[in-house]
Scaffold this active site. Sequence first.
Site, PDB file in Angstrom:
ATOM      1  NE  ARG B  64      -2.362  -0.954   2.933  1.00 59.97           N
ATOM      2  CZ  ARG B  64      -2.994  -2.138   2.925  1.00 59.97           C
ATOM      3  NH1 ARG B  64      -4.084  -1.965   2.422  1.00 59.97           N
ATOM      4  NH2 ARG B  64      -2.175  -3.108   3.367  1.00 59.97           N
ATOM      5  CB  THR B  65       3.441   2.550   2.254  1.00 59.15           C
ATOM      6  OG1 THR B  65       2.420   2.278   3.534  1.00 59.15           O
ATOM      7  CG2 THR B  65       4.137   3.850   2.754  1.00 59.15           C
ATOM      8  CE  LYS B  92      24.972  -8.776  -5.915  1.00 56.19           C
ATOM      9  NZ  LYS B  92      25.150  -7.814  -6.940  1.00 56.19           N
ATOM     10  NE  ARG B 114       7.185   0.733   5.371  1.00 56.89           N
ATOM     11  CZ  ARG B 114       6.031   0.424   5.357  1.00 56.89           C
ATOM     12  NH1 ARG B 114       5.878  -0.971   5.151  1.00 56.89           N
ATOM     13  NH2 ARG B 114       5.112   1.190   5.304  1.00 56.89           N
ATOM     14  CG  HIS B 142       3.685   4.787   8.540  1.00 56.35           C
ATOM     15  ND1 HIS B 142       4.022   5.523   7.365  1.00 56.35           N
ATOM     16  CD2 HIS B 142       3.148   3.595   8.129  1.00 56.35           C
ATOM     17  CE1 HIS B 142       3.807   4.788   6.355  1.00 56.35           C
ATOM     18  NE2 HIS B 142       3.064   3.660   6.682  1.00 56.35           N
TER      19      HIS B 142
END
Lengths: 183, 318
Positions: B64-65, B92, B114, B142
């Site tokens: 969603r975000t 890596k 995020r 958030h």
Amino acid sequence: MTRVQVLDTRGVSRALERMAAELIERVGDEKLLYLVGVQTRGVPLAHRLAGMIAAATGHEPPVGALDIALYRDDVGPWRAAHQQPVLRATELPVSVDDKVVCLVDDVLYTGRTVRAALDTLMDYGRPRAIRLAVLVDRGHRELPIAADFVGRTVPTAHSEDVQVRVRECDGEEGVWLAKEVAG
Amino acid sequence: MSVQPAARLRRKDLVGIDPLSAGEIQLILDTADQMREIAARPIKKVPALRGKTVVNLFMEASTRTRFSFEVAEKRLSADSLSFSAAASSVSKGETLVDTALNLEAMQPDFIVIRHVHAGAPHQLARILKSSVINAGDGAHEHPTQALLDALTIRLHRGTLEGQVVAIVGDLQHSRVVRSNVLLLSRMGAKVRVAAPASMVPVGIEALGCEVHRRIEDAIAGADVVMMLRIQLERQGRMNFPTVREYYDFFALTPERLKLAKRDCLVMHPGPMNRGVEIDSRVADGPQSVILEQVTNGVAVRMAVLYLLAGGHGEPTAD
């Protein structure tokens, strides 16, 4: 700062009456006409022109409001220290498709606002034609843009400031030319 | 009219709600309110961020975000690149700072991040010249979620001031609750939270909320009920005996919703666990504004990008 009055309340009304009469004559079919005011002061001016056209023809053209902030060229990458303009409402109650849209603004200066307004409008549809009505044309165009309907042409210097006040936004009404006095 | 909007958002970054003043929050919400109209146009795109590049650096799963940011970026004409940790050099062993510095070497204007760790956006904000937007950091903040929740409430109620908002669910692992409590209390709403005792972080009341042990006490007479997801993937051990028991004591059911105001809004940041924290009859019911939250999320992210593009003020102070 000196401030010279160019138009008083009656002067503004007379200029708008004359513009309304010219609009009716030049557009021909007033049923095609759609007045779109540029935020902020173009909006009440568009409503007033619509009222005058309604009184003269018995048909009131629709009125919309256009915010051009997201289309401006004097913000974003072109200016180093800039301020994002506050967004105002864009409300187009009917489609612009096949209408003769008349943009209404208070002052025509560089023409950059009109360029932004044209681009904004094109994103909403395909008008039959777009015209431009301004209360004051103060000259100094930077783009190839001209008004179709002008309330008053006021020759100005860059250093001068044209102040339009309309009662819906400012409580007072009139047009003034202000300039800084040296010394 | 309650809070006067600030004249501008004089910031490089949006790392959280915490640094924002009430006036700045009001400016973002007012701007987002106008951005909503763009989605209704025949051409859903404006040129405001033409030539700007946005990197969406999602180091933790998000649908969603991430989509919401991508849609917002495209509607403003920015060029956007999305990055997912699994298919990158992170697998890596590259560190976050090295990844970010390498991305910045390609001159993006914004980095939307995020990350599983709290404070990751703050660290990047300090070292990068690009604007950093926090799209969720660990269990910390958030901010765009809280802003879209606030916009949704404001669109229904006209104001945030005086609204009684109950937030119920996994408070321990939720960044949504922190940003929401900070924002709502700053804007004059009354916030109540409720969760099983095992899921209430110590000191949460200091953010500006009342803490309840029973969902019934929190939602009684509320204007808004916001349900939080039980984050099963973040539970080291279960903080409640069974999912069924959680439902029995803490889920929002039609019966419990009757305790709130008759026109109480039902919200959820998603993704929902139907039948765990929320009953489907409530989630799909007439009081639910859950999908409106998603729609408003795009407008809020457009507003944040637009306003930060005019920032270039002093660097973010924590």
